[in-house]
Design an enzyme around this catalytic site. Structure first.
Site, PDB file in Angstrom:
ATOM      1  N   LYS A   1     -53.641 -47.746 -32.701  1.00  0.00           N
ATOM      2  CA  LYS A   1     -54.646 -48.088 -31.692  1.00  0.00           C
ATOM      3  C   LYS A   1     -54.490 -49.505 -31.139  1.00  0.00           C
ATOM      4  CE  LYS A   1     -58.277 -44.769 -32.456  1.00  0.00           C
ATOM      5  NZ  LYS A   1     -57.911 -44.068 -33.703  1.00  0.00           N
TER       6      LYS A   1
ATOM      7  N   GLU B   1     -66.271 -48.193 -26.704  1.00  0.00           N
ATOM      8  CA  GLU B   1     -67.036 -47.262 -27.530  1.00  0.00           C
ATOM      9  C   GLU B   1     -66.283 -47.083 -28.840  1.00  0.00           C
ATOM     10  OE1 GLU B   1     -64.614 -46.419 -25.578  1.00  0.00           O
ATOM     11  OE2 GLU B   1     -63.515 -45.062 -26.914  1.00  0.00           O
TER      12      GLU B   1
ATOM     13  N   SER C   1     -49.461 -42.088 -37.762  1.00  0.00           N
ATOM     14  CA  SER C   1     -50.308 -42.871 -36.843  1.00  0.00           C
ATOM     15  C   SER C   1     -51.064 -44.005 -37.514  1.00  0.00           C
ATOM     16  CB  SER C   1     -51.286 -41.945 -36.114  1.00  0.00           C
ATOM     17  OG  SER C   1     -52.039 -41.186 -37.034  1.00  0.00           O
TER      18      SER C   1
HETATM   19  C1  LIG Z   1     -57.925 -42.687 -33.866  1.00  0.00           C
HETATM   20  C2  LIG Z   1     -56.816 -42.171 -34.694  1.00  0.00           C
HETATM   21  C3  LIG Z   1     -56.167 -40.946 -34.402  1.00  0.00           C
HETATM   22  C4  LIG Z   1     -56.597 -40.035 -33.301  1.00  0.00           C
HETATM   23  O1  LIG Z   1     -56.545 -40.553 -32.035  1.00  0.00           O
HETATM   24  P1  LIG Z   1     -55.412 -40.114 -30.974  1.00  0.00           P
HETATM   25  O2  LIG Z   1     -55.901 -40.697 -29.716  1.00  0.00           O
HETATM   26  O3  LIG Z   1     -55.375 -38.614 -30.972  1.00  0.00           O
HETATM   27  O4  LIG Z   1     -54.152 -40.691 -31.440  1.00  0.00           O
HETATM   28  C5  LIG Z   1     -55.100 -40.557 -35.193  1.00  0.00           C
HETATM   29  N1  LIG Z   1     -54.689 -41.310 -36.232  1.00  0.00           N
HETATM   30  C6  LIG Z   1     -55.281 -42.482 -36.552  1.00  0.00           C
HETATM   31  C7  LIG Z   1     -54.777 -43.255 -37.721  1.00  0.00           C
HETATM   32  C8  LIG Z   1     -56.364 -42.952 -35.789  1.00  0.00           C
HETATM   33  O5  LIG Z   1     -56.942 -44.109 -36.113  1.00  0.00           O
END
Ligand SMILES: *Cc1c(COP(=O)(O)O)cnc(C)c1O
Length: 387
Positions: free
Chosen positions: A89, A111, A370
């Site tokens: 993010k 948000e 992610s």
């Molecule tokens: C917020 C988040 C997601 C989901 O958000 P996307 O916009 O679909 O990427 C996935 N993995 C992590 C670690 C997150 O913090």
């Protein structure tokens, strides 16, 4: 509500279904984004902060033990979990805040649901000395008290939104109202590849660094492109970033993994939510359906418009994984690779394991990890205790 323009359409999806005041503000944002994304100085500054503050480039790690365990394709992990603040993010937060500065904004609003985007935004505001207000549903502030404190430590003001059900949707509405009233000095930093144009396009642009790096890295390590790229999809920002540089490589399979408890792409229908059109889960009255995933970041009834389009055209595949399977993958990756993944990312890991078994030993899977799972350890502890 009306479509202000055809821009930002992905087939029948996307667009901008917003009131006129907001449409004007977004039109201006679109113009400035189009201008700066071509500006070498802007790109250089973005890359500077990704390197020096976020810690990029992050590795593409060969998951040797996970690969051996599954006995099929080679699995590589793109390590977004190693970014400062622990997830992908921050890439987008840095990109948008640099744009906000160019546009003369002094105040950032955002948000947040579980708090992850709020923390990334508050972090970016701290380093750039921007005034920061985070809107969060009242119910969510109570459930995520520690994240509220984290944002406050970083200098942000957290506004608990009491309207509606006190959830993410109410926080989005409050932030949009703030933007319309204060657009002269305020920039709305949106957290995923969703919302009206230009947000999905802009968020993709900033997150594309993920696949820009992974493509170069896999070519260095293996001398060829992967068989498949696998990423979890909530709103779809890490997935679109992980797919972007492979979209024009027809031999690379692109696979988005949704929670079985919120399967927007697998079971959704085309509808307008939050100012754009996408595949979305609706209840009998045609309202966005409340969902429940063990991974708060995947808990969204809609999905980015480009994913809706990639699903419709068949360029990308979308599959589901249950919370229980994700929980198992969470524990497995921790144990065999020494990497505790975010529960969101564990969905992608779980599916990659299944896929690896179906593929050959000389196939390659890149899993976009992610985020890291420190934030989820308490929750997983409680879930395991209950079993
Ligand atoms: C917020 C988040 C997601 C989901 O958000 P996307 O916009 O679909 O990427 C996935 N993995 C992590 C670690 C997150 O913090």
């Amino acid at each position: 509500m009306k479509v202000m323009s055809e821009k930002g359409s992905f087939g029948q999806f996307g667009g901008s279904y917003v009131p006129e005041d907001l449409g004007k503000v977004l039109g201006l944002l679109d113009e400035q984004f189009e201008r700066y994304k071509e500006d070498p100085e802007f790109i250089e500054e973005f890359k500077y902060y990704l390197k020096e503050f976020v810690g990029r480039e992050n590795p593409l790690t060969f998951a040797k033990h996970l690969t051996e365990k599954n006995g099929g394709a080679k699995i590589y992990l793109k390590r977004e979990d190693l970014n400062h603040t622990g997830a992908h993010k921050i890439n987008n937060a840095i990109g948008q805040i640099l744009l906000a500065k160019r546009m003369g904004a002094t105040r950032i609003i955002a948000e947040t649901g579980a708090g992850q985007h709020g923390v990334a935004t508050a972090t970016a505001c701290a380093i750039f000395g921007m005034d920061c207000t985070i809107y969060m549903g009242k119910l969510d502030t109570e459930r995520q008290a520690l994240n509220v404190f984290r944002m406050e430590l970083l200098g942000a003001k957290v506004v608990a939104v009491d309207a509606g059900q006190g959830r993410l949707k109410d926080a989005v509405d409050a932030a949009l109202n703030d933007l319309v009233e204060n657009y002269q000095n305020t920039f709305y930093l949106l957290g995923s590849a969703v919302g009206p144009h230009p947000f999905p396009t802009m968020v993709k642009f900033f997150q594309s660094v993920i696949s820009e790096e992974s493509k170069k890295q896999i070519l260095e390590k293996e001398g060829r492109l992967p068989t498949a790229v696998v990423a979890c999809a909530g709103g779809g920002s890490n997935a679109i970033g992980a797919f972007a540089h492979y979209l024009d490589e027809p031999d690379v399979r692109l696979i988005g993994v949704e929670p079985a408890e919120a399967p927007s792409l697998t079971e959704g229908v085309p509808a307008v939510i939050h100012g754009f059109k996408c595949l979305t889960l609706l209840d009998e009255e045609g309202n966005p359906k409340p969902t429940y995933s063990v991974a708060a970041g995947l808990d969204y009834p809609g999905i980015g418009p480009e994913h809706s389009y990639l699903k419709e055209t068949g360029r990308a595949e979308y599959v589901t994984v249950t919370g229980a399977e994700a929980l198992e993958a969470f524990q497995l990756l921790s144990k065999v690779e020494g990497i505790i993944p975010a529960l969101e990312s564990a969905h992608a890991v779980a599916y990659a394991g299944k896929l690896a078994q179906e593929l050959d030993k000389d196939d390659i899977i890149i899993v976009n990890l992610s985020g890291r799972g420190d934030k989820d350890v308490q929750q997983v502890y409680e879930m395991i205790k209950e079993q």
